[in-house]
Design an enzyme around this catalytic site. Structure first.
Site, mmCIF file in Angstrom:
data_model
loop_
_atom_site.group_PDB
_atom_site.id
_atom_site.type_symbol
_atom_site.label_atom_id
_atom_site.label_comp_id
_atom_site.label_asym_id
_atom_site.label_seq_id
_atom_site.Cartn_x
_atom_site.Cartn_y
_atom_site.Cartn_z
ATOM 1 N N LYS A 1 33.573 66.938 93.185
ATOM 2 C CA LYS A 1 32.614 67.821 93.179
ATOM 3 C C LYS A 1 31.480 66.969 92.458
ATOM 4 O O LYS A 1 30.178 67.220 92.932
ATOM 5 C CB LYS A 1 32.891 69.233 92.258
ATOM 6 C CG LYS A 1 33.927 70.017 92.921
ATOM 7 C CD LYS A 1 34.413 70.895 92.089
ATOM 8 C CE LYS A 1 35.544 71.782 92.673
ATOM 9 N NZ LYS A 1 36.350 72.297 91.825
ATOM 10 N N HIS B 1 51.927 69.266 93.168
ATOM 11 C CA HIS B 1 50.711 69.136 92.526
ATOM 12 C C HIS B 1 51.019 68.153 91.272
ATOM 13 O O HIS B 1 49.853 67.840 90.614
ATOM 14 C CB HIS B 1 50.178 70.300 92.400
ATOM 15 C CG HIS B 1 49.593 70.816 93.374
ATOM 16 N ND1 HIS B 1 48.010 70.342 93.682
ATOM 17 C CD2 HIS B 1 49.708 71.804 94.145
ATOM 18 C CE1 HIS B 1 47.690 71.281 94.919
ATOM 19 N NE2 HIS B 1 48.667 72.262 95.068
ATOM 20 N N LYS C 1 37.497 69.697 82.352
ATOM 21 C CA LYS C 1 38.825 69.976 83.153
ATOM 22 C C LYS C 1 39.803 70.662 81.983
ATOM 23 O O LYS C 1 39.617 70.606 80.771
ATOM 24 C CB LYS C 1 39.373 68.630 83.706
ATOM 25 C CG LYS C 1 39.653 67.476 82.693
ATOM 26 C CD LYS C 1 39.819 66.039 83.355
ATOM 27 C CE LYS C 1 38.612 65.755 84.549
ATOM 28 N NZ LYS C 1 39.008 65.435 85.726
ATOM 29 N N ARG C 2 40.933 70.795 82.513
ATOM 30 C CA ARG C 2 41.888 71.499 81.724
ATOM 31 C C ARG C 2 42.199 70.468 80.370
ATOM 32 O O ARG C 2 42.305 69.206 80.700
ATOM 33 C CB ARG C 2 43.302 71.985 82.113
ATOM 34 C CG ARG C 2 44.386 72.366 81.370
ATOM 35 C CD ARG C 2 45.600 72.962 82.390
ATOM 36 N NE ARG C 2 45.914 71.917 83.491
ATOM 37 C CZ ARG C 2 46.973 71.350 83.517
ATOM 38 N NH1 ARG C 2 47.620 71.283 82.265
ATOM 39 N NH2 ARG C 2 47.114 70.373 84.233
ATOM 40 N N THR D 1 40.039 67.589 91.874
ATOM 41 C CA THR D 1 39.009 67.936 92.543
ATOM 42 C C THR D 1 37.700 67.897 92.023
ATOM 43 O O THR D 1 36.701 67.864 92.582
ATOM 44 C CB THR D 1 39.241 69.266 93.472
ATOM 45 O OG1 THR D 1 39.380 70.449 92.169
ATOM 46 C CG2 THR D 1 40.592 69.283 93.985
ATOM 47 N N LYS E 1 45.169 63.783 80.526
ATOM 48 C CA LYS E 1 43.835 63.620 81.152
ATOM 49 C C LYS E 1 42.831 62.949 80.112
ATOM 50 O O LYS E 1 41.634 62.555 80.299
ATOM 51 C CB LYS E 1 43.367 65.432 81.257
ATOM 52 C CG LYS E 1 43.983 66.000 82.265
ATOM 53 C CD LYS E 1 43.412 67.226 82.463
ATOM 54 C CE LYS E 1 44.167 68.131 83.721
ATOM 55 N NZ LYS E 1 43.857 67.615 84.997
#
Length: 1471
Positions: free
Chosen positions: A1317, A1009, A1202-1203, A1313, A1208
């Site tokens: 969504k 991952h 998100k985290r 993911t 990110k």
């Protein structure tokens, strides 16, 4: 009738109404067809609601769940405790939820700069003017007496003329304040006393009577000042701040004395005896100009108050009072009831003594110093002024101390008595000392002590008025002031006569001291800090004496309805006790009022319908619901919390609403977890879940038996994380029982949405890894695949995120604080798991792991139903327990409790939290324990099931194991499954190495991952040897054989063995490379997006690919369309089904491509926009509820959730926001109007030990605080950090999003993911070519994707250029960094965070994630977003095409590929 809904609107109408009462629920029905009330989307059915008669002149009080059915509008239901709220017809503020959201207490700087402090500062200034206008006569009386030859007694009469007027107005003023608010009444008061003060010189020259009239007018006007202050403090300040607020206001009051005493002699010397009257009079009119433009009577009407401050005030007030009070009073206050309570007399006596001492000291001290110590007028004024300065100072100190006592747990009653004792006993003693003083300086010191300590009494009796009678605080204060004024007149006039009679001031001062001490005693005996009930004739939720209830109807076995008329309407004379109809006549004003009370037999709840018309002006109608227990003694009926006419009946297969309702009640009664007297929303949730679980268990049993019978190859998915979200709506939806369950709950008085909101998210994961695993389980069940999931039962999850002024704070999750209704404990499924110990070598050469600690793994099953299929699979969670024999009773009985139960303690630690901090050796050890515990328990269970399904004779052959079992390792966390399976096969089942290796390598598969180095786990060899000695032997052997194979077959790779080997034997830090162990041992390795898989094969695992070219695959992630579209966005789902003319897209998402042909259809675009608007409205309400920030649903909703991680790039997002803020600030107003209003939302958790991530969270919040409070910008830009992001929050955010940010550094995100969504729900994406973004862009069309940033193949070169010093930053980027460093966003040190963007290389520097490089293209892309958003048709078309192109990203497709290409399993549907 006034409705106040959480839709930020209220409706005023006068119409017939009906109240249907069901148990302790009520349904209020009325027609609003002509009112233009906006239609609400189906999803927005749950609302907090208040009902009130008229505009502050009556009440409808409800306790319980109130359901409102408005014609043309969905039913709204909520738990409230509602008293008559003071609402004018034009009030547009929403009634906030009664569930109290706790907010952080503001620090001193936030408090002192708040709007409420500005209001109290204006009050303090008004009170200063009040006292200055009053005290000027105390100074002027000396020259006036001399010039006119007045005696001391007559001077006392002149001075007391002020009190004649003051005697008249306080009660009337208090009543007016309670009715019209403090702002209006204070304005008139200041206007009148300023005018009277200004005219005093003219009056004095005209006649003595004119002078007395002018001073009396000052008294009349000033009589409203303190009631206004008290009323506004009660409305503007929560209880924990009121003491300080009163301290500030009264400090102004005392400073007025100082100003008046000091300036009056100066002004008289410059402008004559009347100079101060003119100056102070004019000052009042200047004050009025500011007051009218800058204040309001209540916070919700203030034009400049921030949403956060308003929410803080409302929440704190609700937390203290639970809204259990009236916010309005009748025209005539209940004087008799007020005077019937001793706490009222306690404050009246205290106020009387306060006024006696105050006016005596204020009026006579200048004369006292002049006559006793023979000082001149200026000196007398100075000596008199110093004490009042002391009072102003000590008043604030007293307020601060009082609030501090309450916050630290001292009761309000005790606090008030402490303050009052200091405020009266202290002055009493000091006045005795005053009588002994021989010099004016000593006398002034004693007087300063007396007056200074006297200020403490303001935090006693004065604030006590608000506490014992918040609804009558104004009128009660007026009563106290009237009594105090009488005392002041007696004291002021009496002092003059007393001095003339005895020839000395000392005797009167001693009398005053004694009265202080007696008053302190009276207050301590009779006062209270609790609210006193002055409305005993109004029924109050069971508190009213049973003997006085004349008109109650018993219905159901659980509750009564009681209807009472107060005041002008007589009570009904008949009591309804049986089914039928009774009409009662109530008389008032000579007119008849007809009231009908009727039972309805055809409703299972036996509701009572109450109808009637009432005169709102002259009556007060209260409807009360009483629990049956309150009436049990009088009515001899069974007390139970459940509806009597719904039969409790177990029925696991129930499909009809009536049967489902019976099953729910069965569980409420016979699977009890709560008191049988209650059936509230929480009880209803657990009973509903257990009724649904019955069905799931039945389906699970059928599935299990079918798998046992068919014996298919089965997949076992091992994951450290699962983020399921709420299970109730998902299970009901997958079983296709939404309608029946909604109807069943409605029969029981609840809405399905309300009950669903009681459920807490299962805290079994953190981010995308857990959400993906949960989607996969849903698809496995829906596709009828034989598959299970395995995980750990974390009691406290990762953490619950709180956002405070310090940024992110972590507290333990509480999802299992009671229990989970979904899990089934399997007490027959328990396996031993060993840690530590040693390896025993047997004589035959076999090895055995012995000794150490052994804990038990207990299984909990969570059923996972498929969509419209019988197949229901399991998520099996393990909990660690110690055995009973592990408790050392000897040590326990010796008092060594911790040592006696140390194994139990260590076992409990394993499943306490997800991802415990690993900065310490113990933290690393616990993480490794968790991973091994999951692997060992799961594999023992898998082997047990493999043997259980043996249908042949004798034991099963182990060679069959890979053909019956597939183990999928979700990332490297379950890597220890490899050596553990080898150990179980060899040590427990006698297989040789080669056979065990063959079985293992054909059974396990590995999903990678991440390419982040820190996520590719490496465990210390010494730690592994310590905890898992046998497994380290096996890993060493695997590594040894792999290295030998490379040396034998791939000589070209021999020089790369140092990186390819499993064991890194670097003497400085020898570790086990878990990813390498997975690759070497698994039959298949897959990435989770095409780009990610390409990077794995080309870079991370490139050399392994050359060894095993067929081992590596790509399986692009997916999401379940059930939870992430069908259930979370029903509005859009209905539109899709309508236009596709089928709902088969729910299980065949590729059908969404059919929407492409309608993308430009105006009708579809209109419907699409309506669905989006409804979701945005719902999201806006949620944001305001949890953060206090009001956002515009018409703005562009820009979301990144998100985290929190540097790769990110939430930092890039917020730096872009800062640049937008700078730009907007630099624009002219007309230029700003052209900007697209934008609301930026960021959410996600930062690991507790990840400092830079937490700094990013802090920066987002600090930027939001500044931007959202900037009046020039906040109409065009808002910034919100969404706290505690989880699945349930995502289900609100994602449907309401316009633009979603997926902006990670290219090549660093495996897949993602959340991007899928958002795209599925019609959100457009701004992003880089990273992870699944690449494939999403391909599927939806590159013209529908806002692309920016470097590509993955450019990243290494750009980093090298940065190291070489060749990077040239964009000027906008440099401007933003400089702006942050300037301190605009607070004093927090963002230097370390910004340092990561500076320099060219080095740890924590060099902008490794290319924020600076991509900033320019990011801002350009955001510019394109704004231009596109202005073209609504184009935006809607792109949104539709986004959804239409998302078919590929169904987890059904992903799992079907896993099943066929990796696991080699087939569907096994239950017949």
């Amino acid at each position: 009738m006034c409705y106040s809904l959480s839709l930020q609107s209220s409706i005023d109408f006068h119409n017939r109404n009906a109240l249907n009462v069901h148990g302790n629920r009520a349904i209020f029905s009325s027609s609003l067809a002509t009112l233009g009330f906006p239609s609400l989307p189906e999803r927005d059915r749950r609302r907090k609601l208040y009902l009130c008669h008229g505009s502050g002149v009556g009440s409808s009080r409800f306790d319980g769940n109130i359901s409102v059915k408005l014609r043309g509008i969905p039913r709204h239901r909520s738990r409230v405790s509602c008293s008559d709220a003071r609402r004018m017809p034009d009030d547009r503020h929403d009634a906030k939820e009664t569930a109290v959201e706790l907010t952080a207490r503001p620090d001193f700087s936030e408090f002192i700069t708040s709007e409420r402090v500005k209001v109290v500062a204006m009050l303090a200034l008004a009170l200063a003017l009040c006292n200055a206008d009053r005290v000027v006569m105390s100074v002027a009386i000396v020259p006036l007496s001399l010039s006119r030859g007045w005696s001391k007694s007559f001077s006392g009469i002149v001075q007391s003329s002020f009190l004649w007027g003051y005697l008249i107005s306080p009660i009337a003023g208090g009543t007016l304040v309670d009715r019209y608010g403090g702002k209006v009444v204070m304005t008139w008061g200041v206007a009148l006393w300023s005018l009277a003060t200004f005219l005093t010189p003219w009056a004095a020259d005209t006649s003595l009577w004119a002078l007395l009239a002018a001073r009396a007018m000052v008294g009349v006007a000033e009589g409203v000042a303190l009631p206004c202050m008290n009323n506004m403090v009660a409305r503007w300040f929560p209880p924990t701040e009121r003491s300080r607020a009163v301290g500030i206001a009264m400090a102004g009051f005392q400073l007025g004395n100082v100003v008046g005493l000091l300036l009056s002699p100066i002004l008289m010397s410059q402008g004559g005896i009347y100079g101060p009257f003119v100056i102070f009079g004019l000052s009042g009119f200047l004050w009025m100009l500011v007051w009218l433009s800058a204040t309001s009577s209540t916070p919700d009407r203030h034009p400049q108050i921030t949403k956060s401050e308003l929410e803080y005030i409302n929440q704190k007030r609700r937390a203290s009072t639970r809204e259990n009070r009236r916010n309005t009073t009748s025209v005539i206050p209940p004087f008799r009831r007020l005077l019937s309570k001793m706490p009222t007399w306690a404050v009246i006596v205290a106020n009387s003594m306060h006024s006696w001492g105050f006016f005596v000291l204020l009026s006579w001290m200048p004369i006292y110093f002049n006559s006793v110590y023979h000082v001149n007028l200026k000196q007398a004024a100075w000596f008199s002024a110093v004490p009042w300065s002391m009072m102003a100072f000590t008043g604030y100190i007293a307020g601060f101390w009082s609030d501090l006592l309450i916050r630290r747990g001292t009761s309000i009653t005790v606090t008030r008595k402490i303050m009052q004792s200091i405020g009266f006993i202290g002055p009493g003693i000091a006045l005795i000392g005053l009588t002994t003083a021989k010099r004016p300086l000593i006398a002034s010191a004693w007087l300063s002590l007396a007056v200074g300590l006297k200020s403490f009494s303001h935090l006693g009796f004065l604030i006590n008025l608000q506490e014992i009678a918040p609804e009558y605080s104004g009128v009660l204060h007026g009563m106290c002031l009237t009594a105090g004024t009488l005392a002041a007149i007696v004291g002021t006039v009496g002092a003059g006569f007393f001095v003339e009679l005895l020839g000395s001031f000392q005797g009167f001062i001693l009398l005053t001291a004694i009265l202080y001490l007696l008053s302190a005693l009276f207050f301590n005996v009779y006062s209270t800090g609790e609210r006193v009930d002055f409305d005993t004739t109004v029924l109050n939720n069971g508190a009213y004496p049973l003997s006085k209830i004349k008109h109650c109807a018993l219905f159901s076995a659980s509750s009564y309805v009681c209807v009472s008329w107060q005041w002008k309407l007589a009570r009904t004379s008949k009591m309804v006790t049986n089914v039928g109809e009774t009409e009662s006549i109530a008389k008032g004003h000579g007119k008849k009022r007809k009231v009908k009370v009727q039972f309805l037999e055809n409703d299972p709840w036996s509701p009572v319908e109450i109808q009637g018309r009432f005169s709102i002006i002259s009556s007060q109608v209260s409807v009360h619901l009483f629990p049956n227990s309150a009436m049990a003694n009088d009515n001899k009926k069974a007390a139970t919390g459940f509806p009597e006419k719904v039969s409790a009946k177990a029925n696991p297969e129930a499909n009809e609403a009536t049967d489902i309702a019976g099953n729910i009640i069965y569980h409420a009664k016979y699977s009890p977890h709560f008191s049988p007297l209650k059936f509230g929303p929480e009880q209803a949730l657990y009973a509903t879940a257990e009724s649904l679980r019955d069905r799931l268990i039945q389906l699970w049993n059928e599935t299990y038996l079918h798998f046992n019978k068919v014996d298919p190859k089965q997949t076992y998915y091992l994951s450290m994380e699962y983020l399921q979200g709420r299970a109730l709506t998902n299970a009901i939806g997958n079983l296709d029982l939404q309608g029946p369950y909604a109807d069943a709950l409605r029969t029981l008085g609840y809405e399905l949405e309300e009950i669903a909101e009681q459920e807490k998210d299962a805290a079994l994961g953190n981010g995308g890894l857990g959400r993906l695993a949960s989607c996969f389980l849903d698809s496995m069940a829906t596709l009828n695949l034989p598959a299970w999931g395995y995980g750990l039962r974390y009691r406290h999850g990762l953490f619950k995120q709180l956002i405070t002024k310090n940024g992110q704070e972590e507290v333990a999750e509480d999802w299992l604080e009671k229990f989970s209704p979904w899990e089934i404990a399997r007490h027959d499924v328990m396996f031993p798991v060993r840690f530590f110990g040693s390896v025993q070598i047997n004589p035959d050469g076999s090895r055995k792991w012995v000794g150490g600690d052994v804990v038990q793994a207990l299984a909990y099953d969570v059923p996972i139903p498929g969509y419209k299929t019988k197949n229901t699979i399991s998520l099996r969670l393990w909990e660690a327990k110690a055995r009973a024999e592990d408790l050392d009773l000897f040590r326990f009985n010796e008092g060594e409790y911790e040592l006696a139960a140390q194994l139990d303690s260590r076992a409990q630690q394993i499943c306490t939290v997800l991802y415990p901090g690993d900065a310490t050796e113990n933290g690393k050890l616990l993480r490794l324990k968790q991973q091994f515990f999951l692997c060992s328990a799961s594999l023992q269970d898998i082997i047990s099931r493999f043997n259980e399904r043996n249908t042949g004779e004798g034991s099963r052959k182990w060679s069959e194991f890979p053909s019956k079992v597939a183990v999928q390792m979700n990332d490297t966390h379950p890597t220890l499954a490899i050596p553990e399976l080898m150990r179980l096969l060899m040590d427990d089942n006698g297989l040789g190495w080669d056979e065990a290796w063959d079985v293992t390598s054909r059974t396990v598969a590995y999903t990678n991952h991440t390419v982040l180095p820190e996520a590719l786990e490496k465990w210390s060899q010494s730690l592994m040897w310590k905890l898992l000695p046998r497994h380290m032997e096996i890993i060493e052997e695997i590594d040894k054989r792999f290295v030998q194979t490379i040396r034998n077959t791939r000589v070209d790779l021999e020089d790369k063995l140092s990186t390819l080997s499993i064991l890194d034997n670097n003497p400085q830090k020898p570790v086990v490379r878990m990813a390498n162990l997975c690759v070497v041992s698994s039959h298949t390795v897959n990435g989770v997006a095409q780009l990610h898989s390409d990077i794995l094969k080309a870079e991370l695992f490139g050399d392994y690919v050359s060894i095993w070219p067929n081992k590596f695959q790509n399986k692009t992630n997916g999401i379940t369309p059930r939870r992430w579209l069908r259930f979370c966005n029903p509005e859009l789902s209905k539109i899709i089904t309508k236009w596709l003319k089928t709902d088969k897209w729910i299980t065949d998402l590729d059908l969404l491509t059919g929407l492409r042909q309608f993308a430009e259809n105006e009708e579809l675009q209109s419907e699409w926009a309506s669905a989006k608007a409804a979701n945005k409205q719902r999201l806006a309400q949620y944001i305001e509820r949890v953060t206090g920030v009001s956002i515009d649903p018409n703005s562009l909703f820009d979301i990144q959730v998100k985290r929190i991680h540097e790769y990110k790039r939430q930092l890039l997002n917020i730096l872009g926001v800062i640049y937008d803020f700078i730009s907007l600030k630099g624009m002219k107003p007309e230029e700003r109007k052209k900007a697209v209003p934008r609301t930026v939302m960021v959410g996600g958790k930062a690991f507790a030990t990840y400092t830079n991530a937490k700094r990013i969270v802090k920066l987002v919040n600090d930027v939001g605080n500044v931007v959202n409070s900037d009046p020039e910008v906040n109409e065009y830009l808002k910034v919100v950090f969404v706290p505690n992001y989880n699945v349930t929050v995502a289900e609100i955010l994602i449907p309401g999003c316009d633009l979603s940010q997926h902006i990670s550094t290219a090549g660093m995100e495996a897949s993602g993911t959340s991007n899928m969504k958002f795209a599925l729900n019609g959100s457009l994406i701004i992003g880089t070519l990273d992870g699944a973004n690449v494939e999403i862009r391909d599927e939806i069309g590159e013209e529908n994707f806002f692309l920016f940033g470097a590509t993955a193949d450019q990243v290494p070169r750009l980093r090298k250029e940065r190291e070489d010093g060749r990077f040239k930053p964009d000027p906008r980027f440099e401007e933003v960094k400089k702006f942050v460093k300037s301190g605009v966003f607070g004093s927090y040190d963002y230097g370390p965070l910004l340092d990561s963007l500076e320099g060219n290389t080095g740890y924590g520097r060099g902008d490794y994630f290319l924020v600076g490089h991509d900033f320019a293209s990011y801002m350009d892309a955001q510019g394109k977003v704004e231009e596109t958003f202005k073209d609504r048709k184009k935006w809607l078309k792109m949104s539709i095409l986004s959804t239409a192109g998302s078919g590929k990203f169904s987890s059904d497709r992903t799992i079907a590929q896993y099943a066929k290409e990796i696991w080699n399993i087939e569907a096994c549907p239950v017949p």
